[in-house]
Motif scaffolding. Sequence first.
Motif, PDB file in Angstrom:
ATOM      1  N   ASP A 312      38.115  32.279  36.397  1.00 22.39           N
ATOM      2  CA  ASP A 312      36.847  32.629  35.758  1.00 22.39           C
ATOM      3  C   ASP A 312      36.836  34.104  35.344  1.00 22.39           C
ATOM      4  N   TRP A 405      28.021  37.598  32.990  1.00 26.19           N
ATOM      5  CA  TRP A 405      27.838  36.394  33.786  1.00 26.19           C
ATOM      6  C   TRP A 405      26.995  36.719  35.013  1.00 26.19           C
ATOM      7  N   LYS A 406      26.488  35.653  35.646  1.00 30.12           N
ATOM      8  CA  LYS A 406      25.646  35.810  36.825  1.00 30.12           C
ATOM      9  C   LYS A 406      26.502  35.884  38.092  1.00 30.12           C
ATOM     10  N   LEU A 407      26.161  36.822  38.964  1.00 28.56           N
ATOM     11  CA  LEU A 407      26.803  36.936  40.268  1.00 28.56           C
ATOM     12  C   LEU A 407      26.084  36.050  41.280  1.00 28.56           C
ATOM     13  N   GLU A 408      26.705  35.875  42.446  1.00 27.88           N
ATOM     14  CA  GLU A 408      26.126  34.994  43.456  1.00 27.88           C
ATOM     15  C   GLU A 408      24.761  35.467  43.926  1.00 27.88           C
ATOM     16  N   ASP A 409      24.524  36.799  43.889  1.00 26.00           N
ATOM     17  CA  ASP A 409      23.244  37.322  44.353  1.00 26.00           C
ATOM     18  C   ASP A 409      22.175  37.284  43.266  1.00 26.00           C
ATOM     19  N   GLY A 410      22.519  36.705  42.104  1.00 23.78           N
ATOM     20  CA  GLY A 410      21.556  36.591  41.027  1.00 23.78           C
ATOM     21  C   GLY A 410      21.609  37.701  40.011  1.00 23.78           C
ATOM     22  N   THR A 412      23.545  40.374  37.294  1.00 20.86           N
ATOM     23  CA  THR A 412      24.439  40.162  36.155  1.00 20.86           C
ATOM     24  C   THR A 412      25.568  41.182  36.185  1.00 20.86           C
TER      25      THR A 412
END
Length: 443
Positions: A312, A405-410, A412
């Motif tokens: 990714d 893209w979005k990170l796991e914590d919401g 960017t």
Amino acid sequence: MKRLYPLLLVTLFFACNDNTISADAEAQTIDPEMYWGESPWPEIRKQRINQLLPIALKAAEVDCWLVICRENNNDPIADHIGGENAGGTAVFLFYNDETGFHSKVFSPSGEATALGDLDIHDEVISVERGTSAVVMAVDFIKEKEFGIIAVNSSESNAMADGLSYSQRQNLEELLGDYSDRLVPSTEVVYEWLSIKLPEEVEILRKAAQLTADWQIEAYKEVVPGTSTDADIAKFLKQKMAEYGVKNGWAPDQNPNVNSGVDRGHSHATDKVIMPGDVIQIDFGIKVYDRWVSDIQRFAYVLKDGETEAPKDILHYWESAKAGNRVALATMKPGAKGVDVDRAQRVLMKEAGSDYVMWSTGHPVGYVAHDVGPNLGGSQASHVRPASEKLIKEGMTFAFDGFHAWKLEDGGTKTISVEEMAVVKENGAEYLIAPQEDLILISN
């Protein structure tokens, strides 16, 4: 053991005053005068006035450009025309007539001799004490019967907005009916400053190379789990001090090192760099106290067991890089800034990128965000005028390819592959070799 991939052993040699200095040496104190040599600005300024300004006046369709310089609250264009040392009020006139291009200065007697010694103007007229340089300039304007007279009052360009309210009042009173002929110098300044001489492009090329090389060196210093973004910024600050260069923009935000969620234009924090992080360095230097670079380089910190970035992350990198490459391909004489932005954003959408608020690029040269076409606007509700401007040969840009893209914590994260380029007759070319591969860092 710390590894850096790809292995980039960059050796940079500059020949200045018959001295060759290697930039890949261990940290050392460099004599800036020996490294950079004497500033070429005086001669370049003279060339810019005599070669580029006549063309700018014609393109802006004005008969005369008037600039008033003074002490302590000088016009922002002053050092581009030789008025940086003005004491009393001095008036600079630039015009084309049937005999060619001319530059005439009405200068207070205390500065006239030194200004004449610069040998950048056709004529420097010494104005004795008690006599107004503005009155003398107005008399000359009326004698020449200039039709359209540009003055530095502009709503859109700070570099063309140096005439104060009181100066404008005084000028209009002296001009009388001629004051109806005054127009903003916005287009004159735009046409003049947006084009760089080949000699200036070469200086920008050297500055860009140093900027990129030092970022590679900075990534070699990263120790995952220990190093902070601020540590890497401090390393780059030290390189600047060693080589006698200044910040490309606000010192508190240069360089911007960011291994976490997007922070936009900001300072480097004490965030610890960890495995799995994508690191951004946005960095620019000013050389000869005049020309500015703006380059970004990106790295990925390998997790245990990884030998390359995950699929990714590689997709995001390749997507951003492709956007940068198509922007370069679109950056041709006759294209508009908005065209470049649109071409880059088509690829962003195809690659599944989240929205990015930033323009694809901007002019760079005397400042990081210089005068010239903005490479943006295709996603805005309305296109700002600078994005509708035509790209011309001799313009220099810093520009990105984006993928967000979005990170796991919401939050960017955005990869913004930023390179510098100059526009040539048949298209644009990179000033230095662009970053092809995501730099990999491991313990």
